[in-house]
Design a protein around this motif. Structure first.
Motif, mmCIF file in Angstrom:
data_model
loop_
_atom_site.group_PDB
_atom_site.id
_atom_site.type_symbol
_atom_site.label_atom_id
_atom_site.label_comp_id
_atom_site.label_asym_id
_atom_site.label_seq_id
_atom_site.Cartn_x
_atom_site.Cartn_y
_atom_site.Cartn_z
ATOM 1 N N VAL A 73 -18.498 140.904 26.933
ATOM 2 C CA VAL A 73 -19.810 140.931 26.278
ATOM 3 C C VAL A 73 -19.630 140.466 24.835
ATOM 4 O O VAL A 73 -18.761 140.958 24.111
ATOM 5 N N ALA A 74 -20.430 139.508 24.420
ATOM 6 C CA ALA A 74 -20.308 138.954 23.073
ATOM 7 C C ALA A 74 -20.800 139.946 22.025
ATOM 8 O O ALA A 74 -21.820 140.626 22.220
ATOM 9 N N HIS A 75 -20.047 140.033 20.927
ATOM 10 C CA HIS A 75 -20.415 140.861 19.781
ATOM 11 C C HIS A 75 -20.123 140.080 18.506
ATOM 12 O O HIS A 75 -19.406 139.079 18.531
ATOM 13 N N THR A 76 -20.651 140.592 17.398
ATOM 14 C CA THR A 76 -20.252 140.093 16.084
ATOM 15 C C THR A 76 -19.595 141.236 15.324
ATOM 16 O O THR A 76 -19.754 142.411 15.668
ATOM 17 N N ARG A 123 -21.136 146.083 11.398
ATOM 18 C CA ARG A 123 -21.936 146.339 12.582
ATOM 19 C C ARG A 123 -21.911 145.087 13.446
ATOM 20 O O ARG A 123 -21.521 144.010 12.998
ATOM 21 N N CYS A 124 -22.363 145.247 14.665
ATOM 22 C CA CYS A 124 -22.635 144.105 15.533
ATOM 23 C C CYS A 124 -24.089 143.719 15.296
ATOM 24 O O CYS A 124 -24.984 144.562 15.405
ATOM 25 N N SER A 125 -24.302 142.464 14.969
ATOM 26 C CA SER A 125 -25.661 142.029 14.660
ATOM 27 C C SER A 125 -26.507 141.849 15.922
ATOM 28 O O SER A 125 -27.713 141.668 15.835
ATOM 29 N N ILE A 126 -25.867 141.912 17.083
ATOM 30 C CA ILE A 126 -26.603 141.753 18.344
ATOM 31 C C ILE A 126 -27.094 143.101 18.864
ATOM 32 O O ILE A 126 -28.220 143.217 19.344
ATOM 33 N N HIS A 127 -26.225 144.117 18.765
ATOM 34 C CA HIS A 127 -26.512 145.402 19.405
ATOM 35 C C HIS A 127 -26.774 146.475 18.347
ATOM 36 O O HIS A 127 -25.859 146.897 17.630
ATOM 37 N N THR A 128 -27.987 146.941 18.289
ATOM 38 C CA THR A 128 -28.361 147.992 17.348
ATOM 39 C C THR A 128 -27.530 149.247 17.584
ATOM 40 O O THR A 128 -27.327 149.654 18.715
ATOM 41 N N GLY A 129 -27.027 149.817 16.519
ATOM 42 C CA GLY A 129 -26.269 151.053 16.627
ATOM 43 C C GLY A 129 -24.801 150.882 16.911
ATOM 44 O O GLY A 129 -24.100 151.861 17.145
ATOM 45 N N MET A 130 -24.306 149.655 16.899
ATOM 46 C CA MET A 130 -22.887 149.398 17.169
ATOM 47 C C MET A 130 -22.201 149.196 15.820
ATOM 48 O O MET A 130 -22.272 148.112 15.231
ATOM 49 N N PHE A 131 -21.546 150.255 15.344
ATOM 50 C CA PHE A 131 -21.006 150.293 13.987
ATOM 51 C C PHE A 131 -19.515 150.572 13.998
ATOM 52 O O PHE A 131 -18.986 151.179 14.932
#
Ligand SMILES: [Cu+2]
Length: 137
Positions: A73-76, A123-131
């Motif tokens: 799954v892609a993340h930033t 944070r991941c700019s794609i998935h809210t709450g992924m810190f």
């Protein structure tokens, strides 16, 4: 001579009683000034398909590397200047000069060097709450 022996046994039991191994082992949960993660010479953070950075806080010495491992799954990894992420590092806001952000990435690893001491919330700019947080000391 029986009493000193009993006393020695009690002391040994007391010394070991609280030792469940949690004192120096950072398990990836929220950290604060009283429970900082230990420094590592390098650290790896997994950006997981379940939308979490694991562990969510790592510490290195300034000048050392953190490798971000991305799965299917892609993340930033987008560094956050001047903010405090919920639950991260006892409410200490970002300090220092972060390395460049990692754009949307999957199925590979990317390493960043943390040259300057600081607290780096990202944070991941794609998935809210992924810190997550990197501490460079
Ligand atoms: Cu993500």
């Amino acid at each position: 001579m029986r009493a000193p022996l009993v006393l020695a046994c009690v002391v040994m039991i007391a010394a070991c009683g609280g030792g469940n191994g949690s004192g120096n082992n950072y398990n990836g949960g929220p950290t604060g000034p009283n429970n900082p993660p230990p420094n590592n010479s390098t650290a790896t953070v997994n950006a997981t398909p379940s939308l979490a950075f694991t562990p969510d806080s790592v510490a290195v010495n300034a000048g050392e590397n953190v490798t971000f491992a991305f799965g299917s799954v892609a993340h930033t990894v987008t560094f956050q200047q001047g903010v405090t992420n919920p639950g991260d590092y006892g409410g200490v806001g970002s300090t220092g000069n972060p390395p460049s952000d990692i754009p949307e990435t999957q199925n590979t690893s990317v390493t960043r060097t943390f040259a300057t001491p600081g607290v780096y919330h990202y944070r991941c700019s794609i998935h809210t709450g992924m810190f997550g947080t990197v501490v460079a000391r």
